[in-house]
Motif scaffolding. Structure first.
Motif, PDB file in Angstrom:
ATOM      1  N   ALA A   1       0.840  -1.200   0.000  1.00 46.64           N
ATOM      2  CA  ALA A   1       0.000   0.000   0.000  1.00 46.64           C
ATOM      3  C   ALA A   1       0.873   1.247   0.000  1.00 46.64           C
ATOM      4  N   ASN A   2       0.341   2.327  -0.540  1.00 48.92           N
ATOM      5  CA  ASN A   2       0.975   3.637  -0.457  1.00 48.92           C
ATOM      6  C   ASN A   2       0.327   4.405   0.685  1.00 48.92           C
ATOM      7  N   LEU A   3       1.102   4.665   1.739  1.00 48.72           N
ATOM      8  CA  LEU A   3       0.573   5.294   2.937  1.00 48.72           C
ATOM      9  C   LEU A   3       0.780   6.794   2.919  1.00 48.72           C
ATOM     10  N   GLU A   4      -0.127   7.511   3.577  1.00 52.13           N
ATOM     11  CA  GLU A   4       0.030   8.957   3.712  1.00 52.13           C
ATOM     12  C   GLU A   4       1.292   9.276   4.519  1.00 52.13           C
ATOM     13  N   PHE A   5       1.580   8.479   5.550  1.00 55.69           N
ATOM     14  CA  PHE A   5       2.811   8.646   6.316  1.00 55.69           C
ATOM     15  C   PHE A   5       3.236   7.286   6.886  1.00 55.69           C
ATOM     16  N   GLU A   6       4.520   7.141   7.153  1.00 48.47           N
ATOM     17  CA  GLU A   6       5.072   5.897   7.691  1.00 48.47           C
ATOM     18  C   GLU A   6       5.197   5.928   9.206  1.00 48.47           C
ATOM     19  N   SER A   7       5.143   7.088   9.795  1.00 44.64           N
ATOM     20  CA  SER A   7       5.166   7.225  11.251  1.00 44.64           C
ATOM     21  C   SER A   7       4.480   8.521  11.648  1.00 44.64           C
ATOM     22  N   SER A   8       3.965   8.545  12.883  1.00 41.78           N
ATOM     23  CA  SER A   8       3.285   9.747  13.362  1.00 41.78           C
ATOM     24  C   SER A   8       3.173   9.682  14.876  1.00 41.78           C
ATOM     25  N   ASN A   9       2.926  10.821  15.494  1.00 40.15           N
ATOM     26  CA  ASN A   9       2.680  10.848  16.932  1.00 40.15           C
ATOM     27  C   ASN A   9       1.270  10.360  17.224  1.00 40.15           C
ATOM     28  N   ILE A  10       1.133   9.703  18.383  1.00 38.77           N
ATOM     29  CA  ILE A  10      -0.193   9.241  18.799  1.00 38.77           C
ATOM     30  C   ILE A  10      -0.328   9.416  20.308  1.00 38.77           C
ATOM     31  N   THR A  11      -1.479   9.940  20.747  1.00 39.34           N
ATOM     32  CA  THR A  11      -1.812  10.015  22.172  1.00 39.34           C
ATOM     33  C   THR A  11      -3.079   9.219  22.484  1.00 39.34           C
ATOM     34  N   THR A  12      -3.999   9.166  21.546  1.00 33.32           N
ATOM     35  CA  THR A  12      -5.189   8.309  21.694  1.00 33.32           C
ATOM     36  C   THR A  12      -5.447   7.530  20.416  1.00 33.32           C
ATOM     37  N   SER A  13      -5.662   8.254  19.278  1.00 35.63           N
ATOM     38  CA  SER A  13      -5.914   7.569  18.014  1.00 35.63           C
ATOM     39  C   SER A  13      -5.519   8.468  16.849  1.00 35.63           C
ATOM     40  N   ILE A  14      -5.229   7.845  15.702  1.00 36.79           N
ATOM     41  CA  ILE A  14      -4.926   8.581  14.476  1.00 36.79           C
ATOM     42  C   ILE A  14      -5.488   7.828  13.283  1.00 36.79           C
ATOM     43  N   ASN A  15      -5.626   8.532  12.153  1.00 33.21           N
ATOM     44  CA  ASN A  15      -6.028   7.921  10.882  1.00 33.21           C
ATOM     45  C   ASN A  15      -4.920   8.128   9.866  1.00 33.21           C
ATOM     46  N   ASN A  16      -4.646   7.079   9.103  1.00 35.54           N
ATOM     47  CA  ASN A  16      -3.620   7.127   8.061  1.00 35.54           C
ATOM     48  C   ASN A  16      -4.254   6.702   6.740  1.00 35.54           C
ATOM     49  N   ARG A  17      -4.346   7.628   5.794  1.00 36.49           N
ATOM     50  CA  ARG A  17      -4.922   7.292   4.487  1.00 36.49           C
ATOM     51  C   ARG A  17      -3.935   6.441   3.676  1.00 36.49           C
ATOM     52  N   TYR A  18      -4.498   5.601   2.805  1.00 30.70           N
ATOM     53  CA  TYR A  18      -3.630   4.766   1.973  1.00 30.70           C
ATOM     54  C   TYR A  18      -4.293   4.486   0.631  1.00 30.70           C
ATOM     55  N   TYR A  19      -3.470   4.017  -0.319  1.00 32.06           N
ATOM     56  CA  TYR A  19      -3.934   3.566  -1.635  1.00 32.06           C
ATOM     57  C   TYR A  19      -3.356   2.176  -1.871  1.00 32.06           C
ATOM     58  N   GLY A  20      -4.148   1.295  -2.447  1.00 26.43           N
ATOM     59  CA  GLY A  20      -3.715  -0.075  -2.662  1.00 26.43           C
ATOM     60  C   GLY A  20      -4.414  -1.009  -1.701  1.00 26.43           C
ATOM     61  N   ASN A  21      -3.699  -2.035  -1.208  1.00 28.79           N
ATOM     62  CA  ASN A  21      -4.311  -2.977  -0.261  1.00 28.79           C
ATOM     63  C   ASN A  21      -3.397  -3.137   0.965  1.00 28.79           C
ATOM     64  N   LEU A  22      -3.938  -3.761   1.990  1.00 26.97           N
ATOM     65  CA  LEU A  22      -3.236  -3.851   3.282  1.00 26.97           C
ATOM     66  C   LEU A  22      -2.821  -5.276   3.617  1.00 26.97           C
ATOM     67  N   GLU A  23      -2.539  -6.079   2.630  1.00 31.54           N
ATOM     68  CA  GLU A  23      -2.273  -7.501   2.885  1.00 31.54           C
ATOM     69  C   GLU A  23      -1.086  -7.722   3.817  1.00 31.54           C
ATOM     70  N   ASP A  24      -0.052  -6.901   3.726  1.00 28.89           N
ATOM     71  CA  ASP A  24       1.134  -7.135   4.565  1.00 28.89           C
ATOM     72  C   ASP A  24       1.493  -5.892   5.359  1.00 28.89           C
ATOM     73  N   THR A  25       0.507  -5.213   5.894  1.00 28.47           N
ATOM     74  CA  THR A  25       0.748  -3.984   6.656  1.00 28.47           C
ATOM     75  C   THR A  25       0.841  -4.286   8.142  1.00 28.47           C
ATOM     76  N   PHE A  26       1.878  -3.726   8.772  1.00 32.02           N
ATOM     77  CA  PHE A  26       2.108  -3.935  10.204  1.00 32.02           C
ATOM     78  C   PHE A  26       2.137  -2.594  10.912  1.00 32.02           C
ATOM     79  N   VAL A  27       1.575  -2.575  12.137  1.00 37.70           N
ATOM     80  CA  VAL A  27       1.495  -1.362  12.932  1.00 37.70           C
ATOM     81  C   VAL A  27       2.216  -1.618  14.260  1.00 37.70           C
ATOM     82  N   ARG A  28       3.053  -0.678  14.660  1.00 35.84           N
ATOM     83  CA  ARG A  28       3.803  -0.814  15.914  1.00 35.84           C
ATOM     84  C   ARG A  28       3.853   0.522  16.635  1.00 35.84           C
ATOM     85  N   VAL A  29       3.635   0.490  17.951  1.00 34.46           N
ATOM     86  CA  VAL A  29       3.726   1.707  18.768  1.00 34.46           C
ATOM     87  C   VAL A  29       4.887   1.534  19.746  1.00 34.46           C
TER      88      VAL A  29
END
Length: 205
Positions: A177-205
């Motif tokens: 997928a093409n993500l709006e950003f690869e990292s960002s600050n978070i305190t409660t929740s955030i949204n990240n726009r993308y194009y493509g699919n999320l078959e192998d997308t991983f999220v880590r805090v």
């Protein structure tokens, strides 16, 4: 002596003590730590705090990361005390004893422990917190946008809260997928726009 210690918006990094409490060694008193960062501190017992026969020991809205004790309780050793830890980020990469309570009352709630299923048998010596934050990543699609929503405001008891955590960084990894950003600050929740699919997308805090 029933004294009161209030610490707010402070940074304690790389402090050490030969015996008790790398940052605070408190007896027969009240200690409050709020909006602070406690990183790489060490002691023989209680890498951050050692509290003995205290009235209250309270840690709020703070970051506890990579502290160490040679013997017991890398973070907090509480003996005959009333211990409260709320809305903190408590990180322990080695999954070792962080909090030890001996003959103390305790309330641990709304904290983020770095993973969704912490091993409290190791981290808190079988003390089960009232609840803890969990990380949830959800995909939202409509005709106009595709977004990943990442939140840390869900609790282990199925409740949700709106209270901000101390600022963390969320990282996204994907090759599909093409993500709006690869990292960002978070305190409660955030949204990240993308194009493509999320078959192998991983999220880590």
């Amino acid at each position: 002596d029933k004294s009161i210690l209030n610490i707010n918006k402070s940074h304690f990094v790389n402090n050490s003590a030969n015996y008790y409490g790398g940052v605070i060694n408190s007896w027969y008193s009240t200690s409050v730590l709020n909006n602070s960062e406690l990183i790489n501190n060490s002691a023989y017992t209680g890498g951050i705090v050692y509290s003995g026969n205290n009235i209250d020991t309270t840690i709020l809205n703070s970051l506890l990361d990579n502290n160490y004790a040679n013997k017991t309780a890398n973070y907090v050793y509480s003996s005959t005390d009333n211990l409260t830890i709320n809305n903190c980020v408590i990180l322990n990469e080695n999954n070792e004893s962080s909090i030890y309570c001996y003959n103390s009352k305790y309330v641990l709630y709304e904290n983020w422990w770095g993973i969704n299923n912490p091993s409290f048998a190791l981290l808190t010596n079988n003390i089960l917190p009232n609840n803890w934050r969990i990380l949830i990543a959800e995909n939202h699609e409509n005709n106009l946008t595709k977004e990943i929503n990442v939140s840390l405001n869900h609790l282990s008891n199925s409740e949700t809260i709106s209270k901000d955590l101390i600022n963390r960084t969320v990282y996204f990894t994907t090759t599909s997928a093409n993500l709006e950003f690869e990292s960002s600050n978070i305190t409660t929740s955030i949204n990240n726009r993308y194009y493509g699919n999320l078959e192998d997308t991983f999220v880590r805090v």
